[in-house]
Design an enzyme around this catalytic site. Sequence first.
Site, short mmCIF file in Angstrom:
data_model
loop_
_atom_site.label_atom_id
_atom_site.label_comp_id
_atom_site.label_asym_id
_atom_site.label_seq_id
_atom_site.Cartn_x
_atom_site.Cartn_y
_atom_site.Cartn_z
N CYS A 40 -26.31 -14.23 -48.38
CA CYS A 40 -27.75 -13.99 -48.49
C CYS A 40 -28.17 -14.09 -49.96
O CYS A 40 -29.17 -14.72 -50.30
CB CYS A 40 -28.09 -12.63 -47.91
N CYS A 69 -28.37 -5.28 -43.25
CA CYS A 69 -29.77 -5.05 -42.92
C CYS A 69 -30.09 -5.50 -41.51
O CYS A 69 -30.93 -4.93 -40.86
CB CYS A 69 -30.67 -5.75 -43.93
#
Lengths: 399, 385
Positions: free
Chosen positions: A119, A216
Site C-alpha cells: 500500500c 485497515c
Amino acid sequence: VSLDTSTSASPSRPRAPGALRVLAAMSGGVDSAVAAALLAEQGHDVTGVTLKLWCYGQSPLSPRACCTLDAIDDARAVARRMEFAHFVVEAEEVFRARVLQPFLDAYAGGRTPYPCALCNQNLKFGDLVARMALVGADRLATGHYARVERMPDGSWALLRARDAEKDQSYALALIPYDVLPRVLFPLGTLHKDEVRAHGERLSLSVWDKPESQDLCFVPDGDYAGFMVRNLGETRGTTPGAFVRHDGQRVGTHRGLIHYTVGQRRGLGISAAEPLYVLALDADANTVVVGPRAELDRPALVTERVNWLVPSPPPAGTQVTVQIRSHHTPADARIEPREDGCVEVVFERPQAAVTPGQLAVLYVGDRVIGGATIARAAGETLVVIGASDAGVETQPARRG
Amino acid sequence: VIYLDHNASTPVRPEAAEALRLALSDLSANPSSAHREGQRVRAAVETARSQVARLVGAMPSEVVFVSGGTEGDHAALIGAAWALEARGKRVAMSAIEHHAIHGAAEVLEKLSFAIEHLPVGADGRIDPATIDALPDDTTVIAVMLANNETGVIQPVAEIARRAAARGMRVVCDAVQAAGKIPIDAKALGADYLVISAHKLGGPKGIGALIVRGGAPFEPLQRGSSHERGRRGGTENVPGILAFGAAAEMAGRDLAAEHERLRALRDRFEDGVRAAVPGTVVHGAQSPRLPNTANLSCPGARSDHMLMALDAAGIGVSAGAACASGAVEPSPVLAAMGVPRHLAVCALRVSLGRTTTPADVDAAIAAFAECVVLARGIAAGVGAKA
C-alpha cells in the site's frame, strides 16, 4: 528532483515565502492528522487527501478501523479545523490490483503477505506521488514514524524514527528511492505521546482516537474469514495434511490460508512436544510442522530488492536485518545476486523466516533496502535448549 | 476563486440579502398572529408568495413554501401518489431524475408502490411516447424540467399532454430551470412544480412546491393550517422574503442573462474544444439551459481534474459523489449511454450571474493546463499496471 519551490503548476494561489505546497495523506487516524496539522500550522499550503480504497456501500467495516466513512469524516474535520482543503481520492482500482490481489495470491501460495508495504509502495508513495503534480505540490506528507534526511554524500536516506516503539521504517522499505526527496514525515522526530499532545493542543477531534492495530481492510483480524467471505477466495481453503519433516502425516489442516510460519496455536495436533508451523507447501497442500528448534534458519533469499541507496552495496556488507515488523533486528551480511535478489546470511540463526514478509536491511538507522522474503535458506540448525516461549509471528501489523 | 458551479448553488443576490436582513431585524412576529405586527409579517410573506408565483407563471394561492428542492420533491411525489392511491399504486420517473425524486420513490417503494423508470436517449431527453406505454394503474409521473448535470431541457409539456390524456398527474422538478429559462406553469401543464431559492440567488433552506389547479395532494407535514393546510409549521419568514426578492430579480434579469450566459457558455465550450481536441460535450445537440456545460476531456479523469482545477483556483463539479465524497461516474451520463471511459472524465461547468468573459477565458486556459496534468497521472498510474 528539484528543491526549488517557486515552480508550480498552479500559479494562481499565492503562498508565503519559504512555504511549501504539501499534499498530505490523511487516513483519518491521529498520526496523519497531526502530521498534516503541524505542517498547516507552520504556514505550509496543505491540501489533504484521503484515499478511498474500498466501496463502503457494499462492505461496512468496523468504525474503529481506518479507511471507513467515519475515518474520512475525521480527516475532513481536521482539514476544516486547520482550514485547508481536503479531497477524497478514488483509489479502489489500484488498491484492488496492487494490494488486495497480491495479498490473496500470497496467501493462496502459502506465503504470509505484508500488504501495508504494498500500500505504501503503490498507493501512498505511488499513486499519490503521481497526483502531486495536480495541485502543484512540492512535497507529499504522511503520518509515518520515520525520517528522511540528506546525507553528507548527497544521497537521500530513509531512517528509523526517533520513537523506536513506533518506528515504521520497516513498512516503508519498498517505496522508490527517487521519492525520498519529495516526502515529509513530520512525526519522525516525535514520540507518540508528543503527537497526541499536539493533537490535543490543536483541538483536533481525533487526538485521543484509539490506535488501529490490524490491517485497515480486515479490522477484526480474521484474515482467512475476510478472504473467504468478502472476496470469495477459494484457493488455499482445501484441507490437507500436517506433515513432519520426514513426511510423516500427523493431522489434517483446514486450508493453507489459516497458517503462518512460526504459528503454534490452533493447530489441533496432539504431540509429545509443542509443534510449530515450519513451512507451507502450496504445491502439495501440506503444512510442515516440527519442534521449536527447527524454526531456526541460518539465512534467507529475497525477491528483487528495492534499494534505498543510490547503488547496491557490495557483497559481504554487514547489515542488521528485520524480517517482521516487530522483529528484533539481527546482524547479518548480504550477498546481492545478479538477478536483483539478495541472500541474507544471519550471524545467528533466526526463528520463523516467513515467505511473504519483508526483509528490511539497515545500516545503523538507515534503511538501505527492502525486499519480500522468497524463502528461508541453508540447513536447519538444532539449537540446544531453545525456549518454548513462542515466537513473535504476528503477520501483518499495519504501518 | 473563479466559481463555475452555479448549478450547485448561487451567490445570494444583494436584494435577497437585504430582505433577509430586514426580516431578521424588523419582522419577528409570527405571520399567523392576529395582531398588527403579525399582519405586517403576513403581508411580507404574501408579497413574496406573489413574487415567487410570478417567476413560474403560477397563482400565489398555488405556492406552498417548503424547505427546498428535496422536501418539495418528496411532498409532491409522495403527496400526489398517496392522494391517488385508490386508483393505483404505481408511479413513474425518468432515469435522470434528481436524487431527491429517487429518495421520494424509495419511500413509496417501502409503502409497496411499484416504480416505473422512463429511459432517456443518447441526447439526454425522455421520449414522450414512453408515457403511452405505461401501465394503466400509473398515477403520477416525475419528470424534471432541466437536468442538473447536463442542463438538457426535457419535453415536459408534451409529456404532460400525454399524461393528462391518460388521467395521470405530472410532478416536475424545475429546480435547475427556474430563473434560467422562462417557465409558464400553465403552458407547461405539470400538476406539481418544485423550485428552490438557492439556485437562483436566494438563500439555502427555502423552496416552493406549486400545486396547480387543486391537483390531488395529501400533505406530509401536518398539525396546523399553515400554507392552507398543505405544509404545517411556522413559515421560514426570512427565507421566504429573500426567496421572493431573488425570484423577482431573477425574473427581471432572465431574458438578458439567458443570452449573456449562453454566449459565455458557448465561448467556454468552443474554447475547451479548441484547446483540448477530442473533448465531448454531453447533450450538446439538445435544447439546454444556457449556463450549463457538461464535458469530458478523454484521458483526464474528473477526480484528477477537480483537484487540479481547485488548485488553479477554478471551482467546478463532477457528476456524482459516493457516500465517501469520492467522485463516481454519473448515473445520468450512464443513462444516456455515455461510455464509461468518457463518463469518468465528465465535469460540469455551470455559469451564473457573477461570471465574466475573463472568468471564462481563465477557465479555458486552466482546463488546457489541467488536462495535461491529469492525463499525465493517468499515464503514470497506467504505466505501473
